[in-house]
Design an enzyme around this catalytic site. Structure first.
Site, PDB file in Angstrom:
ATOM      1  N   LEU A 138     -28.929  -6.490   6.794  1.00 60.79           N
ATOM      2  CA  LEU A 138     -30.150  -5.704   6.926  1.00 60.79           C
ATOM      3  C   LEU A 138     -30.942  -6.278   8.093  1.00 60.79           C
ATOM      4  O   LEU A 138     -30.899  -7.477   8.350  1.00 60.79           O
ATOM      5  CB  LEU A 138     -31.006  -5.792   5.648  1.00 60.79           C
ATOM      6  CG  LEU A 138     -30.433  -5.203   4.360  1.00 60.79           C
ATOM      7  CD1 LEU A 138     -31.370  -5.480   3.193  1.00 60.79           C
ATOM      8  CD2 LEU A 138     -30.195  -3.706   4.501  1.00 60.79           C
ATOM      9  N   ASP A 139     -31.684  -5.419   8.782  1.00 58.30           N
ATOM     10  CA  ASP A 139     -32.541  -5.902   9.847  1.00 58.30           C
ATOM     11  C   ASP A 139     -33.589  -6.864   9.279  1.00 58.30           C
ATOM     12  O   ASP A 139     -33.915  -6.805   8.088  1.00 58.30           O
ATOM     13  CB  ASP A 139     -33.248  -4.733  10.534  1.00 58.30           C
ATOM     14  CG  ASP A 139     -32.283  -3.812  11.262  1.00 58.30           C
ATOM     15  OD1 ASP A 139     -31.207  -4.296  11.660  1.00 58.30           O
ATOM     16  OD2 ASP A 139     -32.601  -2.617  11.417  1.00 58.30           O
ATOM     17  N   LYS A 140     -34.122  -7.705  10.138  1.00 62.42           N
ATOM     18  CA  LYS A 140     -35.084  -8.722   9.713  1.00 62.42           C
ATOM     19  C   LYS A 140     -36.222  -8.125   8.881  1.00 62.42           C
ATOM     20  O   LYS A 140     -36.574  -8.657   7.825  1.00 62.42           O
ATOM     21  CB  LYS A 140     -35.667  -9.432  10.941  1.00 62.42           C
ATOM     22  CG  LYS A 140     -36.757 -10.441  10.625  1.00 62.42           C
ATOM     23  CD  LYS A 140     -37.341 -11.051  11.885  1.00 62.42           C
ATOM     24  CE  LYS A 140     -38.492 -12.006  11.572  1.00 62.42           C
ATOM     25  NZ  LYS A 140     -39.099 -12.571  12.796  1.00 62.42           N
ATOM     26  N   THR A 142     -36.366  -5.230   7.305  1.00 67.34           N
ATOM     27  CA  THR A 142     -35.957  -4.335   6.220  1.00 67.34           C
ATOM     28  C   THR A 142     -35.740  -5.162   4.964  1.00 67.34           C
ATOM     29  O   THR A 142     -35.098  -6.206   4.999  1.00 67.34           O
ATOM     30  CB  THR A 142     -34.668  -3.584   6.582  1.00 67.34           C
ATOM     31  OG1 THR A 142     -34.894  -2.795   7.752  1.00 67.34           O
ATOM     32  CG2 THR A 142     -34.220  -2.678   5.445  1.00 67.34           C
TER      33      THR A 142
END
Length: 342
Positions: A138-140, A142
């Site tokens: 997951l993106d930072k 998110t």
């Protein structure tokens, strides 16, 4: 830390005739990735009829094979004791609820304080699993659910499930805009041509498919339930921005928060202050790679996301009340009916 070995001895089936050695091994040992098998062949850990062989060598079927499966620890990433929100744990896998703001993998400028560092502290054996067992990312900024495999074999099986689209991943996304209904976005994604830290819809990109449906409507915004078929970098953020529905709080692909008109200064301030993309990996479904049991998990929305939704709901309620008050016949501002004589 010394490598661990597991030795496999078997005879190649007749159906393997004509295959490359790495292809034959991938079919015989599906618990390991083909890349790992090729590395073992290169390192001399695979013996074909008692001799070292090359990945491209053709087999005839019936040969005796010995594979010394080597699981060497990755010492490039250090263990670091950080709090983990573990939703599920057994001997083969973990399911975590990642908070917003936590980087998943170490990288340039983020060698420490990542989820991978924390996983190695929680279970040092994960050093022998690719990426400390992380199956996806997951993106930072998110938040939400992530799967972690605890053995190389389970990691390979889960990666295969993900590639075969057998793992269900659903997100809640708050966007600026009001779509008329749900949609399926089938647009390839590749690296942005000039901004190398970003992705973009590109004709020469990799296949990317995102589905969404409307979960809740507000005056200017919409809460969407998003389901992924593929897992490209920044996929949801890129696809939703591409169709004119940028995520609230996304500085890279958003560009606007969706300002609410009228007496909504407090709500607009809250929208402006929401300093991350409003995206949460809320639901996860998979088949357990060990026992075949169907698993399903949900993670509650983080407090900041829930507070923003509460403010949007309150705004809808206030706007509805104002319309009722100003409607004809609704009170002081409305028309009075004539009194009927008896």
């Amino acid at each position: 830390m010394p490598p661990e070995f597991q030795t496999h001895q078997f005879e190649l089936p007749a159906s393997a005739a004509g295959l490359r050695l790495d292809q034959a091994l991938a079919a015989a040992l599906p618990q390991y990735s083909r890349a790992r098998l090729q590395r073992w062949i290169r390192d001399g850990a695979v013996r074909l009829k008692g001799q070292a062989a090359r990945a491209r060598d053709r087999v005839e079927g019936g040969e005796q094979i010995v594979v010394e499966a080597r699981f060497e620890a990755d010492t490039s990433v250090g263990a670091e004791a950080l709090a983990l929100d573990i939703v599920y744990e057994d001997a083969e896998l973990l399911v975590l609820n990642k908070p917003a703001g936590l980087v998943v993998h170490p990288g340039a400028g983020n060698r420490e304080h990542t989820l991978q560092n924390a996983l190695l502290a929680h279970d040092p054996a994960l050093a022998r699993v690719p990426r400390a067992g992380l199956v996806h990312r997951l993106d930072k900024e998110t938040s939400g659910l992530l799967i972690v495999a605890r053995t190389p074999e389970v990691h390979t099986r889960l990666v295969a499930q993900l590639a075969a689209r057998e793992i269900g991943r659903e997100y809640l996304a708050l966007v600026a805009g009001q779509p008329t209904g749900g949609a399926r976005i089938d647009q390839p994604i590749g690296r942005h041509r000039s901004l190398r830290t970003r992705m973009a819809v590109r004709a020469d990109g990799r296949e990317a498919v995102t589905n969404f449906r409307i979960e809740e409507r507000f005056r200017v915004h919409t809460l969407l339930r998003v389901r992924l078929e593929t897992g490209r970098t920044h996929q949801i953020r890129v696809h939703l921005a591409h169709v004119g529905l940028p995520l609230v709080g996304d500085p890279a692909y958003g560009g606007r928060q969706g300002r609410v008109a009228g007496d909504a200064a407090q709500l607009n301030a809250l929208l402006h202050a929401f300093a991350r993309q409003a995206l949460h990996a809320q639901r996860l479904t998979l088949v357990h790679p060990g026992n075949g049991r169907e698993l399903s998990f949900e993670a509650p929305l983080p407090q900041d996301f829930e507070a923003l939704l509460a403010a949007l709901r309150a705004d809808v309620g206030a706007a509805s009340a104002a319309r009722r008050t100003s409607a004809p016949g609704s009170g002081r501002g409305g028309r009075r009916g004539k009194a009927r004589s008896r």
